[in-house]
Design an enzyme around this catalytic site. Structure first.
Site, mmCIF file in Angstrom:
data_model
loop_
_atom_site.group_PDB
_atom_site.id
_atom_site.type_symbol
_atom_site.label_atom_id
_atom_site.label_comp_id
_atom_site.label_asym_id
_atom_site.label_seq_id
_atom_site.Cartn_x
_atom_site.Cartn_y
_atom_site.Cartn_z
ATOM 1 N N ASP A 59 0.786 -1.257 -0.047
ATOM 2 C CA ASP A 59 0.063 0.060 -0.182
ATOM 3 C C ASP A 59 0.808 1.209 -0.037
ATOM 4 O O ASP A 59 1.921 1.493 0.563
ATOM 5 C CB ASP A 59 -1.019 0.105 1.050
ATOM 6 C CG ASP A 59 -0.253 -0.280 2.565
ATOM 7 O OD1 ASP A 59 0.826 -1.114 2.589
ATOM 8 O OD2 ASP A 59 -0.645 0.398 3.578
ATOM 9 N N GLU A 100 -0.432 -2.326 5.066
ATOM 10 C CA GLU A 100 0.444 -2.171 6.217
ATOM 11 C C GLU A 100 0.025 -0.847 6.914
ATOM 12 O O GLU A 100 0.044 -0.694 8.156
ATOM 13 C CB GLU A 100 1.802 -2.312 5.829
ATOM 14 C CG GLU A 100 2.784 -2.512 6.718
ATOM 15 C CD GLU A 100 3.300 -1.421 7.683
ATOM 16 O OE1 GLU A 100 3.238 -1.880 8.995
ATOM 17 O OE2 GLU A 100 3.210 -0.217 7.166
ATOM 18 N N ARG A 138 18.241 -6.156 13.914
ATOM 19 C CA ARG A 138 18.659 -6.548 15.394
ATOM 20 C C ARG A 138 17.719 -7.660 15.886
ATOM 21 O O ARG A 138 16.789 -7.865 15.747
ATOM 22 C CB ARG A 138 17.731 -5.104 15.915
ATOM 23 C CG ARG A 138 18.023 -4.928 17.320
ATOM 24 C CD ARG A 138 17.214 -3.835 17.768
ATOM 25 N NE ARG A 138 17.325 -3.769 19.372
ATOM 26 C CZ ARG A 138 18.516 -3.299 20.141
ATOM 27 N NH1 ARG A 138 19.550 -2.866 19.301
ATOM 28 N NH2 ARG A 138 18.354 -3.632 21.300
ATOM 29 N N HIS A 151 7.618 8.384 4.712
ATOM 30 C CA HIS A 151 6.657 9.295 4.717
ATOM 31 C C HIS A 151 6.473 10.435 4.324
ATOM 32 O O HIS A 151 5.354 11.149 4.568
ATOM 33 C CB HIS A 151 5.803 9.042 6.315
ATOM 34 C CG HIS A 151 5.438 7.612 6.591
ATOM 35 N ND1 HIS A 151 4.321 7.406 7.589
ATOM 36 C CD2 HIS A 151 5.525 6.699 6.146
ATOM 37 C CE1 HIS A 151 4.174 5.953 7.535
ATOM 38 N NE2 HIS A 151 5.074 5.505 6.781
HETATM 39 ZN ZN LIG Z 1 5.192 3.502 6.664
HETATM 40 ZN ZN LIG Z 2 6.506 1.006 5.500
#
Ligand SMILES: [Zn+2]
Ligand SMILES: [Zn+2]
Length: 433
Positions: A103, A169, A214, A403
Site C-alpha cells: 500500500d 500495512e 536487530r 512518509h
Molecule cells: Zn510506513
Molecule cells: Zn512501510
C-alpha cells in the site's frame, strides 16, 4: 534401497560447500540479469500507488507477473487484495515465506521525479495525493525480482517458497480489518503450505545497499492510550468547591513519565509514553467537569508491553483517586513488537553479512515505529531487516525520511534486497533439508 540412496545424496548435498557456492553465485548472476526489470517494476508501482485494502491494480500486476514466471499457484483476493504465490522446488522439503507490503499513503508527492505519482483520492473527506512514501513500491519490486531469480533455479530449491504480497500495512479505511493480521486469519500461515519461517525487509534512508537488523525487538509495539478524567465543575476562584480535572491531569502526565523513568528496567529495552492531545475546559474562570487525553505507548519487548500497560492503568486510576477524581483508561492494542527470532537471526546473520554492501550487516538500534510484519513474527520464527536506499553520499540526517513527500529511493540498492531475500530463503530451506 532407493530411499536409502536419496537420504545419502541428501546428506552429501547438505555437507558439500561447493553446492552452496553454486546457488550463491547463481543468485548473484540471476539478480544482475533481473535488475532492469526490478527497477522498471518499481517505477511502475511508484507512478500508480493505491491505499490500503484498495490495491486492486497493484495486486493484478503482481499476480500477472507471478503467472508469467510460471508459479505453481497464484492466489488472489486474500484479505481484500493480498496475493500469494507458490513456487515449488524440484526437491521436497519445508515451506519458507517471504513478504512484501503493497500500500501507498495519502501523501501528495513533491519529489519531481519523472515517474512521480499524480494519483489523487478522497481521504477522510478531503482531496489528497497518493504516494508510495514508505517505499512499499520497492518492497514489491524486490520480491518480484526474487520471484524471477528463484523461479529459474527450482533444481536448487529443496522445498517451497511462499511469496506473500500483503495489503494495508499502513492501516485500513475506517471500520475495515486488513493487513497481516487479516491475512493470518484467512489462513496464510496454515494449511498445505504452512511456512516454517518468514523473512521481510523495509527500505530506510541510510547507506545504499547496507543491511541493518536487530535480534529480538526490532520495531516497537504501538498502542493507543485514551484517558478521561472526571472531576466536579466549579468556579475558577473556588477550586475547593469542586474537583479540578486539569490539575489531576497534570499529575497523571507527570506520573506516567515516571512509569518509564523509574519503574521499568530500561537496560532491557527502551519504552515511550507520549500524551499527544489534551482537551478540557473553555475559559479561564471555570474549572471544567472533564479532561480527555490521547497518547501512544511504544515498547520493544512483549513482556514489558504488558507490564507497562498494567502500570499505566494503575497510575492513572490511583492518581485520580487520590485527588477525588475518577479516571477511565483505555489502551487500544495496535501492532505488536516486531520480534526477530533469536535463533533464526543468529543463523541468518552470516547471509546478511555476505550480501550487504560493505561486507557486514549493521546491528542497528531499535526503531520505535511499528510494522504489522509483527503479526507474522508472533506466529512463526521471523527475521525483518532494513535495506539502505539513500542517495550516494547523502547522510541519513540529510535524506527525507519515510512518509515524507520528498522520500526517494536509490534504485542501485534494489539488487541487494533481491539477493538478500533469495539467499535467506535458500539458506533456510537447505538448513532444514
Ligand atoms: Zn510506513
Ligand atoms: Zn512501510
Amino acid at each position: 534401497m532407493i530411499r536409502v540412496t536419496i537420504v545419502f545424496i541428501g546428506l552429501l548435498v547438505a555437507a558439500s560447500p561447493g553446492w552452496a557456492e553454486d546457488w550463491q553465485e547463481m543468485v548473484a548472476d540471476r539478480t544482475a540479469a533481473a535488475t532492469d526489470r526490478v527497477v522498471a517494476l518499481r517505477h511502475d508501482f511508484h507512478a500508480s500507488p493505491e491505499l490500503g485494502n484498495r490495491e486492486f491494480k497493484t495486486a493484478a500486476k503482481v499476480a500477472m507477473r507471478l503467472r508469467e514466471l510460471g508459479f505453481d499457484e497464484v492466489q488472489t483476493g486474500i484479505a481484500y487484495t493480498g496475493v500469494v504465490g507458490i513456487l515449488k522446488g524440484d526437491k521436497p522439503g519445508p515451506v519458507v515465506a517471504l513478504r512484501a507490503d503493497m500500500d501507498g499513503l495519502p501523501v501528495t508527492e513533491k519529489t519531481g521525479l519523472p515517474y512521480a505519482s499524480k494519483v489523487t483520492t478522497q481521504w477522510r473527506g478531503q482531496e489528497s495525493g497518493v504516494m508510495h512514501a514508505c517505499g512499499h513500491d520497492a518492497h514489491m519490486a524486490i520480491l518480484l525480482g526474487v520471484a524471477e531469480v528463484l523461479s529459474g533455479m527450482r533444481e536448487q530449491i529443496p522445498g517451497t517458497v511462499k511469496f506473500i504480497f500483503q495489503p494495508a500495512e499502513e492501516g485500513t479505511p475506517p471500520g475495515e480489518e486488513g493487513g497481516a493480521d487479516l491475512m493470518i486469519k484467512e489462513g496464510v500461515l496454515t494449511g498445505e503450505y504452512a511456512p516454517g519461517a518468514i523473512f521481510g525487509l523495509h527500505v530506510f534512508p541510510f547507506t545504499p545497499g547496507a543491511l541493518g537488523y536487530r535480534p529480538g525487538g526490532m520495531m516497537a509495539a504501538s498502542d493507543g492510550l485514551y484517558i478521561k478524567v472526571k472531576g466536579v465543575q466549579t468556579h475558577g476562584s473556588m477550586p475547593w468547591s469542586g474537583v479540578d480535572p486539569i490539575a489531576v491531569s497534570a499529575q497523571i502526565i507527570n506520573s506516567l513519565q515516571q512509569v518509564v523513568s523509574r519503574q521499568i528496567d530500561l537496560t532491557n529495552a527502551p519504552a515511550v509514553i507520549t500524551i499527544g492531545s489534551i482537551n478540557g475546559g473553555n475559559r479561564g474562570n471555570i474549572i471544567p467537569e472533564e479532561v480527555e487525553m490521547i497518547g501512544t505507548i511504544r515498547t520493544l519487548d512483549p513482556q514489558m508491553r504488558l507490564d507497562v500497560h498494567a502500570r499505566i492503568e494503575k497510575t492513572v486510576r490511583l492518581v485520580a483517586q487520590a485527588s477525588g477524581a475518577e479516571a477511565d483508561v483505555e489502551i487500544r492494542q495496535g501492532y505488536p513488537v516486531t520480534f526477530n527470532d533469536l535463533e533464526l537471526t543468529a543463523q541468518m546473520a552470516p547471509v546478511l553479512d555476505r550480501v550487504a554492501v560493505g561486507g557486514q550487516a549493521i546491528v542497528g538500534k531499535p526503531v520505535l515505529g511499528a510494522e504489522d510484519f509483527s503479526y507474522f513474527a508472533q506466529e512463526i520464527p521471523a527475521l525483518f531487516f532494513g535495506l539502505g536506499v539513500a542517495k550516494e553520499g547523502v547522510g541519513p540526517g540529510d535524506s527525507a525520511p519515510n512518509h515524507s513527500p520528498y522520500f526517494e529511493i536509490n534504485d542501485a540498492a534494489l539488487p541487494v534486497g533481491v539477493e538478500a531475500l533469495s539467499n535467506l530463503a535458500l539458506e533456510w530451506l537447505h538448513r532444514a533439508d
